[in-house]
Design an enzyme around this catalytic site. Structure first.
Site, short mmCIF file in Angstrom:
data_model
loop_
_atom_site.label_atom_id
_atom_site.label_comp_id
_atom_site.label_asym_id
_atom_site.label_seq_id
_atom_site.Cartn_x
_atom_site.Cartn_y
_atom_site.Cartn_z
N ASP A 64 11.35 -0.72 -3.75
CA ASP A 64 10.52 0.48 -3.75
C ASP A 64 9.22 0.12 -4.44
O ASP A 64 9.18 -0.07 -5.66
CB ASP A 64 11.23 1.62 -4.46
CG ASP A 64 10.44 2.93 -4.41
OD1 ASP A 64 9.24 2.90 -4.03
OD2 ASP A 64 11.01 3.97 -4.75
N TYR A 151 -3.99 10.00 2.14
CA TYR A 151 -3.91 8.70 2.81
C TYR A 151 -5.29 8.07 2.94
O TYR A 151 -5.50 6.90 2.59
CB TYR A 151 -3.27 8.90 4.19
CG TYR A 151 -3.15 7.65 5.03
CD1 TYR A 151 -2.06 6.79 4.86
CD2 TYR A 151 -4.09 7.33 6.01
CE1 TYR A 151 -1.93 5.64 5.64
CE2 TYR A 151 -3.97 6.19 6.79
CZ TYR A 151 -2.89 5.36 6.60
OH TYR A 151 -2.76 4.22 7.37
N LYS A 155 -6.71 4.72 0.97
CA LYS A 155 -7.10 3.57 1.78
C LYS A 155 -8.55 3.17 1.48
O LYS A 155 -8.90 1.98 1.51
CB LYS A 155 -6.93 3.88 3.27
CG LYS A 155 -5.47 4.01 3.71
CD LYS A 155 -4.64 2.78 3.38
CE LYS A 155 -3.26 2.84 4.01
NZ LYS A 155 -2.41 1.68 3.61
N ILE A 184 -2.30 2.41 15.46
CA ILE A 184 -1.38 1.40 15.97
C ILE A 184 -0.08 2.07 16.40
O ILE A 184 0.51 2.86 15.65
CB ILE A 184 -1.07 0.34 14.89
CG1 ILE A 184 -2.37 -0.27 14.34
CG2 ILE A 184 -0.15 -0.74 15.45
CD1 ILE A 184 -3.21 -1.00 15.35
#
Length: 249
Positions: A64, A151, A155, A184
């Site tokens: 983890d 997110y 990033k 993707i």
């Protein structure tokens, strides 16, 4: 020109599926010894079996990346088992998409802290090998993405972290670069699932990709091989976008 990583020692976090799996397979296909980690035991063992078919030394460990002790343990144990580290690929993501406490914690703990923890632990090994680090970010880190605020923000932080570490580690002859993939699609991945769960979003994103299709994990792996190779011997602190022109729209 063919690339060979025979005898090289590669660590890939989040290496059991998707982009991480393809990166690990690409290195193994080109002769490298590879260690991967992931949280899901079933997919981890399946990928480990695939990697072993190439005849190199392979290690798979559950980990983890949001837990510091597990990250440092994986890196140190993999380095001991492989005999060092030549390339560290920080790929795992907590996929914190929602703008709530859980979304931010998932992205910060895995994507950012996991990368920083693995990097700090790997630096002594990479200094000995004059190796390199590849961080996997996203084109979301280059633009405003209100749909996935945590997110995208994390990033973006990874891209800045890549630049800072590229500068900080240059005197040690350790290269640090980043890949920013576009959307993707792969079996069991987010975009394949959205094809049925959120078809309007899926179609909208697809229409915004000039290349006319979603990307494949193997296309990210090819860039990772380049960045890890001597062909990129004077490339550091950089982020390469791999998105079929998606970010241009």
């Amino acid at each position: 020109m063919e690339l060979s990583f025979k005898g090289k020692k590669i660590l890939v976090s989040g290496g059991s599926r998707g982009i991480g799996r393809s990166i690990a397979l690409a290195f193994a296909e080109n002769g490298a010894d590879v260690a991967i980690c992931g949280r899901d035991e079933k997919s981890l063992r399946a990928t480990e079996s695939e990697l072993k078919r190439h005849g190199t030394k392979i290690i798979g460990a559950t980990c983890d990346l949001g837990v510091e002790a597990e990250v440092t343990g994986f890196v140190n144990e993999a380095a001991a088992a492989l005999g060092g580290i030549d390339v560290l690929v920080n790929n795992a993501s907590g996929m914190g998409l929602k703008d709530d406490e859980g979304g931010w914690q998932a992205s910060v703990n895995v994507d950012l802290f996991g990368t920083a923890r693995a990097t700090r632990t790997a630096i002594p090994f990479l200094e000995r090998s004059k190796g390199s680090i590849i961080n996997v970010s996203s084109i979301s880190g280059l633009m405003a993405v209100p749909r996935t605020l945590p997110y995208a923000a994390v990033k973006a932080a990874l891209i800045n972290y890549t630049m800072g570490q590229g500068l900080a580690l240059a005197p040690k002859q350790i290269r640090v670069n980043c890949i920013a993939p576009g959307s993707i699609e792969f079996p069991g991945g987010g975009w394949e699932n959205r094809k049925t769960s959120e078809p309007e979003l899926y179609r909208s994103v697809l229409e915004d990709i000039p290349w006319g299709r979603f990307g494949a994990p193997e296309e990210i792996a090819g860039v990772a091989l380049f960045l890890a190779s001597n062909l990129a011997s004077w490339v550091t602190g950089q982020t390469i976008v791999v998105d079929g022109g998606q970010s241009l729209t």
